[in-house]
Motif scaffolding. Structure first.
Motif, PDB file in Angstrom:
ATOM      1  N   GLN A 206     -48.251 -27.659  85.418  1.00  0.00           N
ATOM      2  CA  GLN A 206     -47.038 -26.928  85.784  1.00  0.00           C
ATOM      3  C   GLN A 206     -46.599 -26.056  84.620  1.00  0.00           C
ATOM      4  N   CYS A 207     -46.429 -24.773  84.903  1.00  0.00           N
ATOM      5  CA  CYS A 207     -45.930 -23.862  83.869  1.00  0.00           C
ATOM      6  C   CYS A 207     -44.404 -23.852  83.891  1.00  0.00           C
ATOM      7  N   MET A 208     -43.820 -23.191  82.919  1.00  0.00           N
ATOM      8  CA  MET A 208     -42.370 -23.034  82.871  1.00  0.00           C
ATOM      9  C   MET A 208     -42.054 -21.556  82.683  1.00  0.00           C
ATOM     10  N   ASP A 209     -42.264 -20.792  83.751  1.00  0.00           N
ATOM     11  CA  ASP A 209     -42.020 -19.358  83.708  1.00  0.00           C
ATOM     12  C   ASP A 209     -40.630 -18.978  84.194  1.00  0.00           C
ATOM     13  N   THR A 210     -40.054 -19.840  85.016  1.00  0.00           N
ATOM     14  CA  THR A 210     -38.773 -19.514  85.635  1.00  0.00           C
ATOM     15  C   THR A 210     -37.817 -20.700  85.565  1.00  0.00           C
ATOM     16  N   LYS A 211     -36.559 -20.451  85.922  1.00  0.00           N
ATOM     17  CA  LYS A 211     -35.571 -21.528  85.999  1.00  0.00           C
ATOM     18  C   LYS A 211     -36.003 -22.560  87.038  1.00  0.00           C
ATOM     19  N   ARG A 212     -36.609 -22.110  88.104  1.00  0.00           N
ATOM     20  CA  ARG A 212     -37.090 -23.037  89.125  1.00  0.00           C
ATOM     21  C   ARG A 212     -38.148 -23.977  88.548  1.00  0.00           C
ATOM     22  N   ASP A 213     -39.050 -23.443  87.724  1.00  0.00           N
ATOM     23  CA  ASP A 213     -40.070 -24.281  87.090  1.00  0.00           C
ATOM     24  C   ASP A 213     -39.425 -25.328  86.191  1.00  0.00           C
ATOM     25  N   LEU A 214     -38.433 -24.907  85.421  1.00  0.00           N
ATOM     26  CA  LEU A 214     -37.724 -25.838  84.543  1.00  0.00           C
ATOM     27  C   LEU A 214     -37.063 -26.947  85.356  1.00  0.00           C
ATOM     28  N   ASP A 215     -36.411 -26.571  86.451  1.00  0.00           N
ATOM     29  CA  ASP A 215     -35.750 -27.558  87.300  1.00  0.00           C
ATOM     30  C   ASP A 215     -36.759 -28.545  87.877  1.00  0.00           C
ATOM     31  N   THR A 216     -37.954 -28.045  88.245  1.00  0.00           N
ATOM     32  CA  THR A 216     -39.001 -28.909  88.787  1.00  0.00           C
ATOM     33  C   THR A 216     -39.440 -29.939  87.759  1.00  0.00           C
ATOM     34  N   LEU A 217     -39.685 -29.493  86.529  1.00  0.00           N
ATOM     35  CA  LEU A 217     -40.129 -30.402  85.471  1.00  0.00           C
ATOM     36  C   LEU A 217     -39.037 -31.410  85.111  1.00  0.00           C
ATOM     37  N   GLU A 218     -37.801 -30.956  85.064  1.00  0.00           N
ATOM     38  CA  GLU A 218     -36.696 -31.858  84.746  1.00  0.00           C
ATOM     39  C   GLU A 218     -36.539 -32.906  85.852  1.00  0.00           C
ATOM     40  N   GLU A 219     -36.716 -32.484  87.101  1.00  0.00           N
ATOM     41  CA  GLU A 219     -36.602 -33.419  88.224  1.00  0.00           C
ATOM     42  C   GLU A 219     -37.702 -34.478  88.146  1.00  0.00           C
ATOM     43  N   ILE A 220     -38.916 -34.051  87.801  1.00  0.00           N
ATOM     44  CA  ILE A 220     -40.010 -35.009  87.659  1.00  0.00           C
ATOM     45  C   ILE A 220     -39.706 -35.991  86.537  1.00  0.00           C
ATOM     46  N   TRP A 221     -39.210 -35.477  85.415  1.00  0.00           N
ATOM     47  CA  TRP A 221     -38.902 -36.328  84.258  1.00  0.00           C
ATOM     48  C   TRP A 221     -37.868 -37.389  84.613  1.00  0.00           C
ATOM     49  N   VAL A 222     -36.871 -36.996  85.388  1.00  0.00           N
ATOM     50  CA  VAL A 222     -35.788 -37.913  85.736  1.00  0.00           C
ATOM     51  C   VAL A 222     -36.216 -38.910  86.815  1.00  0.00           C
ATOM     52  N   SER A 223     -36.996 -38.449  87.792  1.00  0.00           N
ATOM     53  CA  SER A 223     -37.265 -39.266  88.973  1.00  0.00           C
ATOM     54  C   SER A 223     -38.535 -40.100  88.894  1.00  0.00           C
ATOM     55  N   GLU A 224     -39.538 -39.645  88.155  1.00  0.00           N
ATOM     56  CA  GLU A 224     -40.822 -40.342  88.132  1.00  0.00           C
ATOM     57  C   GLU A 224     -40.790 -41.526  87.165  1.00  0.00           C
ATOM     58  N   ARG A 225     -41.371 -42.625  87.599  1.00  0.00           N
ATOM     59  CA  ARG A 225     -41.501 -43.774  86.698  1.00  0.00           C
ATOM     60  C   ARG A 225     -42.465 -43.471  85.555  1.00  0.00           C
ATOM     61  N   LYS A 226     -43.513 -42.697  85.875  1.00  0.00           N
ATOM     62  CA  LYS A 226     -44.483 -42.294  84.860  1.00  0.00           C
ATOM     63  C   LYS A 226     -44.644 -40.796  84.939  1.00  0.00           C
ATOM     64  N   THR A 227     -44.167 -40.097  83.923  1.00  0.00           N
ATOM     65  CA  THR A 227     -44.274 -38.643  83.898  1.00  0.00           C
ATOM     66  C   THR A 227     -45.738 -38.257  83.790  1.00  0.00           C
ATOM     67  N   PRO A 228     -46.260 -37.405  84.676  1.00  0.00           N
ATOM     68  CA  PRO A 228     -47.697 -37.109  84.720  1.00  0.00           C
ATOM     69  C   PRO A 228     -48.298 -36.647  83.401  1.00  0.00           C
ATOM     70  N   TRP A 229     -47.572 -35.825  82.646  1.00  0.00           N
ATOM     71  CA  TRP A 229     -48.170 -35.223  81.451  1.00  0.00           C
ATOM     72  C   TRP A 229     -47.986 -36.073  80.187  1.00  0.00           C
ATOM     73  N   ILE A 230     -47.320 -37.207  80.300  1.00  0.00           N
ATOM     74  CA  ILE A 230     -47.160 -38.105  79.156  1.00  0.00           C
ATOM     75  C   ILE A 230     -47.789 -39.444  79.496  1.00  0.00           C
ATOM     76  N   GLY A 231     -48.682 -39.909  78.629  1.00  0.00           N
ATOM     77  CA  GLY A 231     -49.318 -41.210  78.853  1.00  0.00           C
ATOM     78  C   GLY A 231     -50.690 -41.061  79.453  1.00  0.00           C
ATOM     79  N   LYS A 232     -51.683 -41.612  78.773  1.00  0.00           N
ATOM     80  CA  LYS A 232     -53.059 -41.541  79.252  1.00  0.00           C
ATOM     81  C   LYS A 232     -53.242 -42.469  80.447  1.00  0.00           C
TER      82      LYS A 232
END
Length: 232
Positions: A206-232
């Motif tokens: 996921q890129c962060m080109d727009t405010k929508r992209d930022l909102d998507t990443l922030e939503e994943i960070w808040v809602s996901e038990r395991k953030t996809p891009w952190i943790g092997k």
């Protein structure tokens, strides 16, 4: 330096590499370079609890993160193009092979597998190819009836560069001046010479080109038990 979950996206990108044992970073600075310098100068304090003795002027770190990264910050010019920035890092890059990515996208890419792919297929450069999520909901329509609705699904065809390169240092010889775009000149030349391989990544990106992209990443960070891009 745009934050996801309170930490700059740059930290998130670097953390992915660090999880695979790659902890020696070179950052090509341009616009707002002072903000990135200030962040790393204060990294220990920002990522730890600490106690200040105002009388003695001392700072004691508590619960320090103990991050063992080495970070080289190189001012490559505010208006320098991507190829020129890479060229200016020549003296700081040691060894024949190095990795490079941009500062605006996160992924769950397997760094070890990317390196293995590069070594197996040879060539001077490997680029990670990704299928990005579409920006709009996808409709499947049959006889004027919507039979399927998918909110921002991943594209079924078409690959784009997702960054996350493995490069032979000889690639820098293809960059002639600081006005060159790495994507426009060097990569096109490598492709013409059959020296550019594509590692297809089917996982999260996921890129962060727009405010929508930022909102998507922030939503994943808040809602996901395991953030996809952190943790092997």
């Amino acid at each position: 330096m745009v934050p996801i979950g309170g930490k700059p996206i740059l930290w998130h990108i670097m953390q992915r590499f660090a999880e695979y044992g790659h902890k020696d970073f070179i950052i090509a600075l341009g616009y707002k370079s002072e903000l990135i310098k200030d962040y790393f100068l204060r990294f220990a304090q920002l990522n730890s609890d600490f106690r200040i003795d105002l009388e003695k002027g001392t700072i004691e770190l508590i619960n320090s993160s103990n991050t063992d990264w080495k970070v080289t910050l190189v001012d490559t010019g505010e208006k320098t193009a991507t190829g020129g920035r890479l060229k200016r890092l020549d003296d700081y890059i040691h060894g024949s092979t190095f990795m490079m990515t941009y500062g605006d996208g996160v992924s769950d890419i397997d760094i070890d597998e990317l390196i293995r792919f590069h070594e197996e297929y040879g060539g001077l450069a490997t680029v990670t190819a990704v299928r990005p999520p579409t920006r709009f909901g996808e409709l499947t329509i049959t006889k004027n009836k919507v039979t399927r609705f998918a909110e921002k699904p991943q594209m079924d065809d078409g690959w784009i560069s997702g960054g996350y390169f493995v490069l032979n240092k000889r690639v820098l010889e293809l960059i002639e001046d600081e006005e060159e775009m790495f994507e426009r000149n060097a990569l096109e030349t490598l492709a013409e010479r059959n020296q550019l391989n594509a590692y297809r990544h089917h996982g999260f990106w996921q890129c962060m080109d727009t405010k929508r992209d930022l909102d998507t990443l922030e939503e994943i960070w808040v809602s996901e038990r395991k953030t996809p891009w952190i943790g092997k």
